[in-house]
Design a protein around this motif. Sequence first.
Motif, PDB file in Angstrom:
ATOM      1  N   ARG A 104      -4.464  -9.897   6.194  1.00  0.00           N
ATOM      2  CA  ARG A 104      -4.966 -10.089   4.659  1.00  0.00           C
ATOM      3  C   ARG A 104      -5.970  -8.994   4.267  1.00  0.00           C
ATOM      4  O   ARG A 104      -5.639  -8.526   3.418  1.00  0.00           O
ATOM      5  CB  ARG A 104      -5.466 -11.472   4.542  1.00  0.00           C
ATOM      6  N   MET A 105      -6.875  -9.423   5.025  1.00  0.00           N
ATOM      7  CA  MET A 105      -7.615  -8.021   5.527  1.00  0.00           C
ATOM      8  C   MET A 105      -7.101  -6.567   5.273  1.00  0.00           C
ATOM      9  O   MET A 105      -7.792  -5.981   4.171  1.00  0.00           O
ATOM     10  CB  MET A 105      -8.891  -8.694   6.099  1.00  0.00           C
ATOM     11  N   ILE A 106      -6.342  -6.400   5.740  1.00  0.00           N
ATOM     12  CA  ILE A 106      -5.848  -4.848   5.606  1.00  0.00           C
ATOM     13  C   ILE A 106      -4.436  -4.252   4.644  1.00  0.00           C
ATOM     14  O   ILE A 106      -5.201  -3.414   3.882  1.00  0.00           O
ATOM     15  CB  ILE A 106      -4.693  -4.719   7.322  1.00  0.00           C
ATOM     16  N   GLU A 107      -4.335  -5.831   3.714  1.00  0.00           N
ATOM     17  CA  GLU A 107      -3.257  -5.101   2.909  1.00  0.00           C
ATOM     18  C   GLU A 107      -4.823  -5.180   1.558  1.00  0.00           C
ATOM     19  O   GLU A 107      -4.330  -3.578   1.129  1.00  0.00           O
ATOM     20  CB  GLU A 107      -3.055  -6.393   2.355  1.00  0.00           C
ATOM     21  N   LEU A 108      -5.855  -6.349   1.111  1.00  0.00           N
ATOM     22  CA  LEU A 108      -6.882  -6.029   0.569  1.00  0.00           C
ATOM     23  C   LEU A 108      -7.527  -4.395   1.157  1.00  0.00           C
ATOM     24  O   LEU A 108      -7.757  -3.498   0.224  1.00  0.00           O
ATOM     25  CB  LEU A 108      -7.962  -7.294   0.831  1.00  0.00           C
ATOM     26  N   VAL A 109      -8.203  -3.993   1.821  1.00  0.00           N
ATOM     27  CA  VAL A 109      -8.167  -2.297   2.501  1.00  0.00           C
ATOM     28  C   VAL A 109      -7.584  -1.633   1.828  1.00  0.00           C
ATOM     29  O   VAL A 109      -8.255  -0.757   0.269  1.00  0.00           O
ATOM     30  CB  VAL A 109      -8.873  -2.469   3.255  1.00  0.00           C
ATOM     31  N   ASN A 110      -6.469  -1.862   2.120  1.00  0.00           N
ATOM     32  CA  ASN A 110      -5.883  -0.884   1.070  1.00  0.00           C
ATOM     33  C   ASN A 110      -5.215  -0.291   0.179  1.00  0.00           C
ATOM     34  O   ASN A 110      -5.148   0.127  -0.428  1.00  0.00           O
ATOM     35  CB  ASN A 110      -4.052  -0.717   2.324  1.00  0.00           C
ATOM     36  N   GLU A 155       7.611   5.177  11.659  1.00  0.00           N
ATOM     37  CA  GLU A 155       8.755   4.783  12.223  1.00  0.00           C
ATOM     38  C   GLU A 155       8.684   4.936   9.651  1.00  0.00           C
ATOM     39  O   GLU A 155       9.568   5.104   9.042  1.00  0.00           O
ATOM     40  CB  GLU A 155       9.325   3.975  11.769  1.00  0.00           C
ATOM     41  N   ALA A 156       7.935   4.161   9.490  1.00  0.00           N
ATOM     42  CA  ALA A 156       6.927   3.715   8.167  1.00  0.00           C
ATOM     43  C   ALA A 156       6.525   5.581   7.007  1.00  0.00           C
ATOM     44  O   ALA A 156       6.095   4.742   5.890  1.00  0.00           O
ATOM     45  CB  ALA A 156       6.358   2.697   7.898  1.00  0.00           C
ATOM     46  N   GLY A 157       6.382   6.633   8.588  1.00  0.00           N
ATOM     47  CA  GLY A 157       5.209   7.236   7.799  1.00  0.00           C
ATOM     48  C   GLY A 157       4.551   7.287   7.203  1.00  0.00           C
ATOM     49  O   GLY A 157       3.835   8.248   6.799  1.00  0.00           O
ATOM     50  N   ARG A 162       1.342   4.851   3.719  1.00  0.00           N
ATOM     51  CA  ARG A 162       2.271   5.975   3.578  1.00  0.00           C
ATOM     52  C   ARG A 162       1.976   6.711   2.341  1.00  0.00           C
ATOM     53  O   ARG A 162       1.989   8.047   2.017  1.00  0.00           O
ATOM     54  CB  ARG A 162       3.695   5.602   3.700  1.00  0.00           C
ATOM     55  N   GLU A 163       2.309   5.924   0.935  1.00  0.00           N
ATOM     56  CA  GLU A 163       2.250   6.571  -0.246  1.00  0.00           C
ATOM     57  C   GLU A 163       0.374   7.829  -0.229  1.00  0.00           C
ATOM     58  O   GLU A 163       0.797   9.195  -0.887  1.00  0.00           O
ATOM     59  CB  GLU A 163       1.832   5.544  -1.580  1.00  0.00           C
ATOM     60  N   HIS A 164      -0.314   7.027   0.475  1.00  0.00           N
ATOM     61  CA  HIS A 164      -1.726   7.825   0.318  1.00  0.00           C
ATOM     62  C   HIS A 164      -2.344   7.940   1.157  1.00  0.00           C
ATOM     63  O   HIS A 164      -3.910   8.723   1.334  1.00  0.00           O
ATOM     64  CB  HIS A 164      -3.061   6.729  -0.135  1.00  0.00           C
ATOM     65  N   ARG A 165      -1.617   8.049   2.193  1.00  0.00           N
ATOM     66  CA  ARG A 165      -2.045   8.951   3.321  1.00  0.00           C
ATOM     67  C   ARG A 165      -3.360   7.986   4.273  1.00  0.00           C
ATOM     68  O   ARG A 165      -4.087   9.212   4.338  1.00  0.00           O
ATOM     69  CB  ARG A 165      -2.338  10.573   3.619  1.00  0.00           C
ATOM     70  N   ILE A 166      -2.855   7.350   4.189  1.00  0.00           N
ATOM     71  CA  ILE A 166      -4.038   6.160   5.015  1.00  0.00           C
ATOM     72  C   ILE A 166      -3.594   6.122   6.748  1.00  0.00           C
ATOM     73  O   ILE A 166      -2.871   5.474   6.882  1.00  0.00           O
ATOM     74  CB  ILE A 166      -4.174   4.970   3.894  1.00  0.00           C
ATOM     75  N   THR A 175       1.221  -5.601   6.820  1.00  0.00           N
ATOM     76  CA  THR A 175       2.528  -6.339   5.635  1.00  0.00           C
ATOM     77  C   THR A 175       3.279  -4.588   5.229  1.00  0.00           C
ATOM     78  O   THR A 175       2.765  -3.745   5.128  1.00  0.00           O
ATOM     79  CB  THR A 175       1.586  -7.243   4.785  1.00  0.00           C
ATOM     80  N   PRO A 176       4.633  -5.574   4.625  1.00  0.00           N
ATOM     81  CA  PRO A 176       4.850  -4.271   4.069  1.00  0.00           C
ATOM     82  C   PRO A 176       4.250  -3.997   2.354  1.00  0.00           C
ATOM     83  O   PRO A 176       4.578  -2.562   2.294  1.00  0.00           O
ATOM     84  CB  PRO A 176       6.406  -5.205   3.646  1.00  0.00           C
ATOM     85  N   THR A 177       3.541  -4.595   2.522  1.00  0.00           N
ATOM     86  CA  THR A 177       2.938  -3.546   1.086  1.00  0.00           C
ATOM     87  C   THR A 177       1.913  -2.543   1.524  1.00  0.00           C
ATOM     88  O   THR A 177       1.332  -1.229   1.365  1.00  0.00           O
ATOM     89  CB  THR A 177       1.797  -4.566   0.510  1.00  0.00           C
ATOM     90  N   SER A 178       0.987  -3.170   2.505  1.00  0.00           N
ATOM     91  CA  SER A 178       0.116  -2.788   3.280  1.00  0.00           C
ATOM     92  C   SER A 178       0.858  -0.394   3.559  1.00  0.00           C
ATOM     93  O   SER A 178       0.982   0.152   3.448  1.00  0.00           O
ATOM     94  CB  SER A 178      -0.308  -2.965   4.324  1.00  0.00           C
ATOM     95  N   LEU A 179       1.887  -1.328   4.376  1.00  0.00           N
ATOM     96  CA  LEU A 179       3.209   0.484   4.822  1.00  0.00           C
ATOM     97  C   LEU A 179       2.823   1.093   3.431  1.00  0.00           C
ATOM     98  O   LEU A 179       3.466   2.278   3.815  1.00  0.00           O
ATOM     99  CB  LEU A 179       3.892  -0.304   5.641  1.00  0.00           C
ATOM    100  N   ALA A 180       4.127   0.568   2.973  1.00  0.00           N
ATOM    101  CA  ALA A 180       3.330   1.186   1.332  1.00  0.00           C
ATOM    102  C   ALA A 180       2.445   2.166   0.770  1.00  0.00           C
ATOM    103  O   ALA A 180       2.431   3.245   0.719  1.00  0.00           O
ATOM    104  CB  ALA A 180       4.565   0.522   0.722  1.00  0.00           C
ATOM    105  N   LEU A 181       1.759   1.474   0.650  1.00  0.00           N
ATOM    106  CA  LEU A 181       0.313   2.259   0.651  1.00  0.00           C
ATOM    107  C   LEU A 181      -0.148   3.168   1.237  1.00  0.00           C
ATOM    108  O   LEU A 181      -0.745   4.048   0.940  1.00  0.00           O
ATOM    109  CB  LEU A 181      -0.398   1.734   0.281  1.00  0.00           C
TER     110      LEU A 181
END
Length: 556
Positions: free
Chosen positions: A360-366, A440-442, A400-404, A392-398
Amino acid sequence: MTELWMRDLAPDLLLVNGSVTTMDPTQPSAEAIAIKDGRILALGSNAAIAALAGPATVTRDVAGRRVIPGINDTHNHLLSMGNVLNEVQLYATRSIDDIKRLVAERVQTTPPGAWILGRGWDESLLSDRRFPNRHDLDEVAPNNPVVLERVWNMLLANSAALLAADIGRNTPDPPADQLYAGRIERDANGEPTGVFRDRAKRLVQSAIPPRTIADHEAAIRTACAAFNRAGITSVAEPGLFPEQLRAYHNVHAAGDLSVRVSLCQAGWGFGSPDDDALVEQRIANVAVFTGFGDEWLRMDAVKFLPDGGIGDRTALMFEPYANEPDNRGQFVIGERDLFERILWCHDRGWSVDCHACGDRMIELVNRAYAAAQQANPNPRVRHRVHHAYLPTPTSLALMREHRIPALATIPFITNLGESFVTSLGEERASRIMPLRTYLEAGVPLALGSDAPVTTYDPFVGIYSAVTRKTVYGRVLGAEERISRLEALRAYTADAAWVTFEDHLKGTLTPGKLADIAVLDRDFFTVDDEEIKELKSVLTIVGGAVVHDETSARDNA
């Protein structure tokens, strides 16, 4: 008049007869390296490099050994590790008797009344299947105050330390409405057991004599020497206060810094609640931002600590901990404050390095990082997530998109993995630090240690990434293993990218800094179990030899 007056253009140092892994795809391998003015001049065959030598050139034959770029640890408390190296180290203890034995040994060399400090115990690895307590320590150290930090987020104090801190059965816990308040563990009679959690630790720590700037400088020098022996040439040092920044400056000015350091200021959640109230003013008063400095010492980021850890069940989770249906972890920084303070740092040109363990915190931070970049796009900051246990999948997507980048503190799988199983169960614990999933998620990936929570040894980290084995041989998430080359890249080239320094270091490329480690065995061919035993026999930083045991080994 002299027809031509020029400096000597010949290399200062040649390394020949090596098996060089450059981590640069343009030329992945070489036999020899030429170094000039602290930088790599050329790479190539032995004959081609030898032909560059001049009368003053020093040539070192590395006898076929594996040569790699110097290791860059992206999350390493160098200064604190320097202190721990002079304290009681408890990482290998597997029983309370082991802890008592090591404390008893230190008592023999410590005057009565002097403080004894240590770190590294983990109750999940103790055969006693219980927490140590103050009475255990009192048996071997009745006349010295003793404080032993757990690997993370708890400490153990003996009775003499409690007396020095004026702590007894009537001492209250920190206010319950305070985030991450913690508590004093008590026995059935209400007496403190000696174990303190979370911010309750400050009740004891405040009684320990404070370290001086000279103490900090000594710790930096101690750690630099130890890190050089491990092949480490760069670190990102998170969570520094002004007097610690001054100590780094002093060591650098004296010419004694042999590890390059990216400095991360202590931000919110890292200190006491009183300190948190001063963070904004302290950062604003620095008046510079990410990237200020030189090749040795530079301002890098602001460190946030918004949640806890898995082993002590305080990381902020979507699902509850094993056998604790009401426990989903804790906020150290509230959600609204987290978003506002990340944006505040972002707007002032600071990268943010967030400790985030729970999913949950990883997702909030991203989400907060993405919101800051969307509100005020700034390519000169690079926010990141360290630990990055359970995306989470949401974290992975964020990400990848924002190069975090995910900065995985990978030795934890080996050294803390059993505590993850205790807290989450084996299935969930196997998903912690999913390196293959990140790649693999980039998602950008780099590795670090978080020393002194666990070992700074990068080859234990690489072993952990390659095998996913705990200290007891349990494999956690075999599908998340990565290759040796991928792990090495995450400790070198990709680590340099995290701090905007990939133009300077991370690969052995002409023009880049000559930061090099020569290993005692071949990194790519030793058995998996030997990876964690690899050592650097020759470490070079900026073309200067900072660690050398080649002669002793060659003559053995």
